[in-house]
Design an enzyme around this catalytic site. Structure first.
Site, PDB file in Angstrom:
ATOM      1  N   HIS A   1      16.569 -36.818 -16.872  1.00 54.28           N
ATOM      2  CA  HIS A   1      15.596 -36.398 -17.888  1.00 54.28           C
ATOM      3  C   HIS A   1      14.154 -36.585 -17.426  1.00 54.28           C
ATOM      4  O   HIS A   1      13.246 -36.718 -18.247  1.00 54.28           O
ATOM      5  CB  HIS A   1      15.864 -37.140 -19.210  1.00 54.28           C
ATOM      6  CG  HIS A   1      17.154 -36.713 -19.861  1.00 54.28           C
ATOM      7  ND1 HIS A   1      17.805 -37.464 -20.820  1.00 54.28           N
ATOM      8  CD2 HIS A   1      17.923 -35.604 -19.679  1.00 54.28           C
ATOM      9  CE1 HIS A   1      18.908 -36.829 -21.195  1.00 54.28           C
ATOM     10  NE2 HIS A   1      19.008 -35.707 -20.512  1.00 54.28           N
TER      11      HIS A   1
ATOM     12  N   PRO B   1      26.741 -52.685 -26.907  1.00 55.91           N
ATOM     13  CA  PRO B   1      27.101 -53.585 -28.010  1.00 55.91           C
ATOM     14  C   PRO B   1      27.762 -52.856 -29.165  1.00 55.91           C
ATOM     15  O   PRO B   1      28.479 -53.474 -29.967  1.00 55.91           O
ATOM     16  CB  PRO B   1      25.753 -54.185 -28.454  1.00 55.91           C
ATOM     17  CG  PRO B   1      24.678 -53.436 -27.751  1.00 55.91           C
ATOM     18  CD  PRO B   1      25.291 -52.621 -26.650  1.00 55.91           C
TER      19      PRO B   1
HETATM   20  C1  BJW Z   1      22.389 -51.220 -25.513  1.00 54.56           C
HETATM   21  C2  BJW Z   1      21.503 -52.262 -25.584  1.00 54.56           C
HETATM   22  C3  BJW Z   1      21.596 -53.198 -24.573  1.00 54.56           C
HETATM   23  C4  BJW Z   1      21.047 -50.996 -27.225  1.00 54.56           C
HETATM   24  N1  BJW Z   1      22.511 -53.070 -23.615  1.00 54.56           N
HETATM   25  N2  BJW Z   1      23.292 -51.113 -24.556  1.00 54.56           N
HETATM   26  C5  BJW Z   1      26.149 -29.222 -26.339  1.00 54.56           C
HETATM   27  C6  BJW Z   1      26.448 -29.584 -27.641  1.00 54.56           C
HETATM   28  C7  BJW Z   1      25.440 -29.794 -28.583  1.00 54.56           C
HETATM   29  C8  BJW Z   1      24.102 -29.657 -28.237  1.00 54.56           C
HETATM   30  C9  BJW Z   1      23.798 -29.302 -26.949  1.00 54.56           C
HETATM   31  C10 BJW Z   1      24.801 -29.095 -26.026  1.00 54.56           C
HETATM   32  N3  BJW Z   1      24.206 -28.775 -24.830  1.00 54.56           N
HETATM   33  C11 BJW Z   1      22.875 -28.783 -24.995  1.00 54.56           C
HETATM   34  C12 BJW Z   1      22.587 -29.106 -26.267  1.00 54.56           C
HETATM   35  C13 BJW Z   1      21.220 -29.241 -26.848  1.00 54.56           C
HETATM   36  C14 BJW Z   1      20.530 -30.544 -26.549  1.00 54.56           C
HETATM   37  C15 BJW Z   1      21.386 -31.675 -27.100  1.00 54.56           C
HETATM   38  O1  BJW Z   1      22.126 -32.340 -26.423  1.00 54.56           O
HETATM   39  N4  BJW Z   1      21.276 -31.924 -28.385  1.00 54.56           N
HETATM   40  C16 BJW Z   1      22.073 -32.982 -29.035  1.00 54.56           C
HETATM   41  C17 BJW Z   1      21.147 -34.105 -29.507  1.00 54.56           C
HETATM   42  C18 BJW Z   1      22.851 -32.378 -30.150  1.00 54.56           C
HETATM   43  N5  BJW Z   1      20.290 -30.711 -25.116  1.00 54.56           N
HETATM   44  C19 BJW Z   1      19.223 -30.175 -24.529  1.00 54.56           C
HETATM   45  O2  BJW Z   1      18.394 -29.525 -25.157  1.00 54.56           O
HETATM   46  C20 BJW Z   1      19.077 -30.381 -23.035  1.00 54.56           C
HETATM   47  N6  BJW Z   1      18.765 -29.168 -22.391  1.00 54.56           N
HETATM   48  C21 BJW Z   1      19.622 -28.147 -22.324  1.00 54.56           C
HETATM   49  O3  BJW Z   1      20.753 -28.202 -22.746  1.00 54.56           O
HETATM   50  O4  BJW Z   1      19.091 -27.048 -21.712  1.00 54.56           O
HETATM   51  C22 BJW Z   1      19.857 -25.849 -21.619  1.00 54.56           C
HETATM   52  C23 BJW Z   1      19.049 -24.925 -20.746  1.00 54.56           C
HETATM   53  C24 BJW Z   1      19.608 -24.444 -19.585  1.00 54.56           C
HETATM   54  C25 BJW Z   1      18.871 -23.574 -18.769  1.00 54.56           C
HETATM   55  C26 BJW Z   1      17.577 -23.214 -19.126  1.00 54.56           C
HETATM   56  C27 BJW Z   1      17.004 -23.726 -20.271  1.00 54.56           C
HETATM   57  C28 BJW Z   1      17.750 -24.582 -21.103  1.00 54.56           C
HETATM   58  C29 BJW Z   1      17.899 -31.309 -22.713  1.00 54.56           C
HETATM   59  C30 BJW Z   1      18.074 -32.671 -23.246  1.00 54.56           C
HETATM   60  C31 BJW Z   1      16.819 -33.483 -22.960  1.00 54.56           C
HETATM   61  C32 BJW Z   1      16.849 -34.838 -23.635  1.00 54.56           C
HETATM   62  N7  BJW Z   1      15.564 -35.438 -23.544  1.00 54.56           N
HETATM   63  C33 BJW Z   1      15.365 -36.766 -24.115  1.00 54.56           C
HETATM   64  C34 BJW Z   1      13.848 -37.043 -24.128  1.00 54.56           C
HETATM   65  C35 BJW Z   1      13.353 -37.368 -22.719  1.00 54.56           C
HETATM   66  C36 BJW Z   1      11.903 -37.729 -22.712  1.00 54.56           C
HETATM   67  C37 BJW Z   1      11.602 -38.942 -23.546  1.00 54.56           C
HETATM   68  O5  BJW Z   1      12.104 -40.051 -23.280  1.00 54.56           O
HETATM   69  O6  BJW Z   1      10.813 -38.795 -24.476  1.00 54.56           O
HETATM   70  O7  BJW Z   1      16.052 -37.752 -23.345  1.00 54.56           O
HETATM   71  S1  BJW Z   1      16.090 -36.947 -25.746  1.00 54.56           S
HETATM   72  C38 BJW Z   1      16.534 -38.643 -25.525  1.00 54.56           C
HETATM   73  O8  BJW Z   1      17.969 -38.787 -25.619  1.00 54.56           O
HETATM   74  C39 BJW Z   1      16.143 -39.005 -24.080  1.00 54.56           C
HETATM   75  C40 BJW Z   1      17.329 -39.812 -23.630  1.00 54.56           C
HETATM   76  O9  BJW Z   1      17.419 -39.807 -22.237  1.00 54.56           O
HETATM   77  C41 BJW Z   1      18.485 -39.114 -24.322  1.00 54.56           C
HETATM   78  C42 BJW Z   1      19.723 -39.952 -24.456  1.00 54.56           C
HETATM   79  O10 BJW Z   1      19.481 -41.077 -25.230  1.00 54.56           O
HETATM   80  P1  BJW Z   1      20.164 -42.465 -24.816  1.00 54.56           P
HETATM   81  O11 BJW Z   1      19.663 -42.919 -23.518  1.00 54.56           O
HETATM   82  O12 BJW Z   1      21.610 -42.363 -24.990  1.00 54.56           O
HETATM   83  O13 BJW Z   1      19.501 -43.454 -25.892  1.00 54.56           O
HETATM   84  P2  BJW Z   1      19.934 -43.769 -27.399  1.00 54.56           P
HETATM   85  O14 BJW Z   1      18.768 -44.394 -28.056  1.00 54.56           O
HETATM   86  O15 BJW Z   1      20.521 -42.573 -28.055  1.00 54.56           O
HETATM   87  O16 BJW Z   1      21.134 -44.809 -27.284  1.00 54.56           O
HETATM   88  C43 BJW Z   1      20.916 -46.119 -26.808  1.00 54.56           C
HETATM   89  C44 BJW Z   1      22.249 -46.836 -26.713  1.00 54.56           C
HETATM   90  O17 BJW Z   1      22.021 -48.106 -26.137  1.00 54.56           O
HETATM   91  C45 BJW Z   1      22.913 -47.083 -28.069  1.00 54.56           C
HETATM   92  O18 BJW Z   1      24.295 -46.705 -27.982  1.00 54.56           O
HETATM   93  C46 BJW Z   1      22.811 -48.605 -28.259  1.00 54.56           C
HETATM   94  O19 BJW Z   1      23.938 -49.158 -28.951  1.00 54.56           O
HETATM   95  C47 BJW Z   1      22.771 -49.091 -26.836  1.00 54.56           C
HETATM   96  N8  BJW Z   1      22.089 -50.339 -26.611  1.00 54.56           N
HETATM   97  N9  BJW Z   1      20.692 -52.052 -26.719  1.00 54.56           N
HETATM   98  C48 BJW Z   1      23.351 -51.988 -23.665  1.00 54.56           C
HETATM   99  N10 BJW Z   1      20.748 -54.271 -24.582  1.00 54.56           N
END
Ligand code: BJW
Length: 249
Positions: A120, A222
């Site tokens: 990302h 967790p």
């Molecule tokens: C602990 C802890 C501790 C707490 N120890 N654990 C298929 C199905 C449905 C939708 C889609 C699909 N394919 C694509 C989509 C659309 C969309 C998407 O996925 N939407 C869903 C939300 C429904 N995806 C996109 O749009 C992607 N692009 C795309 O598909 O493009 C197609 C394309 C092709 C060709 C040309 C043009 C287009 C792009 C996705 C980009 C995501 N970007 C972000 C922002 C990045 C910048 C920023 O930081 O601001 O990335 S969104 C955000 O979510 C960020 C993260 O990397 C990402 C994932 O989040 P993550 O890391 O999992 O964090 P959390 O907060 O969700 O979870 C934290 C976890 O930690 C929790 O479980 C806690 O319990 C745990 N935790 N403390 C261990 N101490």
């Protein structure tokens, strides 16, 4: 739980190739907020998912740039935690280890990981929105304050606005990083998925690809996530407490 950690450690010790797939929870114990936790303070009135879009940047560049500059300064001040260090130690112990991260901080690198695949993007690679997507060079703003709007700089080369070098919703992931992550997941013995909610695609396919290819999937989190269903072992705990126990000594 001790039995599950021992079983996971044995899987890692016997592996020739390991993928470590990390999300925001990996950096939580370094003080970097997870993406879907409630935002605190002044930013609490904004929905993080709604700020991380090209549409939000075009509608209100000062709001979005100010938010990212605030996050960039927090990430710069954060230090790697014991989990990041354990991942780097695992790379040293098992040479066929690939680190794939959704995180936009640089804590894996600063802990000693050689070349994590940033699916990302990065807070530290801003570029302009012009056709050339020029990497941006500009002096650091004075310490950004929480909740403060900030006008993005202009590109030296073409004058276009500078944007954060991260992947927003609806944007394509970096082709080579995604290709390498998919290839590593499809051929690893063990995949560790750490601190991710597993709901953002296509990144969330990575552990699922490994599971379908027959790898053991070990989840460190967790809380339960949709990845519980594809995980061989679910270790309910934090990255900094569990990961050090999984590194072969
Ligand atoms: C602990 C802890 C501790 C707490 N120890 N654990 C298929 C199905 C449905 C939708 C889609 C699909 N394919 C694509 C989509 C659309 C969309 C998407 O996925 N939407 C869903 C939300 C429904 N995806 C996109 O749009 C992607 N692009 C795309 O598909 O493009 C197609 C394309 C092709 C060709 C040309 C043009 C287009 C792009 C996705 C980009 C995501 N970007 C972000 C922002 C990045 C910048 C920023 O930081 O601001 O990335 S969104 C955000 O979510 C960020 C993260 O990397 C990402 C994932 O989040 P993550 O890391 O999992 O964090 P959390 O907060 O969700 O979870 C934290 C976890 O930690 C929790 O479980 C806690 O319990 C745990 N935790 N403390 C261990 N101490």
């Amino acid at each position: 739980m001790t039995g599950a950690i021992e079983a996971a450690a044995a899987l890692v010790a016997g592996a020739h190739s390991v993928v470590v797939f990390t999300g925001a929870g990996m950096s939580a114990e370094s003080g970097v907020p997870t993406f879907r936790d409630d935002l605190t303070g002044l930013w609490a009135r904004f929905d993080a998912e709604r700020l991380a879009t090209p549409e939000a940047f075009h509608a209100d560049p000062d709001l979005v740039w100010g938010w990212y500059e605030w996050r960039r300064s927090r990430a710069r001040r954060a230090e790697p935690n014991a989990g990041h260090r354990a991942v780097a130690a695992l790379e040293a112990a098992v040479p066929g280890t690939t680190v794939v991260t959704q995180n936009v901080d640089d804590l894996h690198e600063r802990a000693g990981s050689a070349a994590p695949n940033h699916l990302h993007g990065s807070l530290f690679a801003p570029r302009c929105i012009g056709a050339g997507a020029h990497p941006a060079v500009f002096p650091d703003a004075e310490e950004p304050q929480e909740g403060r709007r900030l006008a993005p700089p202009r590109c030296d080369a073409c004058g276009a606005l500078v944007r954060p070098g991260v992947v927003w919703f609806g944007e394509a992931l970096p082709e080579e990083a995604l290709r390498a992550a998919v290839a590593a997941a499809a051929s690893c013995d063990v995949l560790l998925t750490v601190g991710t909610s597993g709901v953002v695609y296509p990144a969330a396919e990575i552990p699922r690809i490994a599971a379908r290819a027959g790898a053991a999937v070990v989840q460190v989190n967790p809380d339960p996530t949709p990845l519980d269903a594809v995980s061989t072992l679910n270790l309910r705990g934090t990255a900094a407490t569990i990961l050090p126990a999984l590194v072969p000594v």
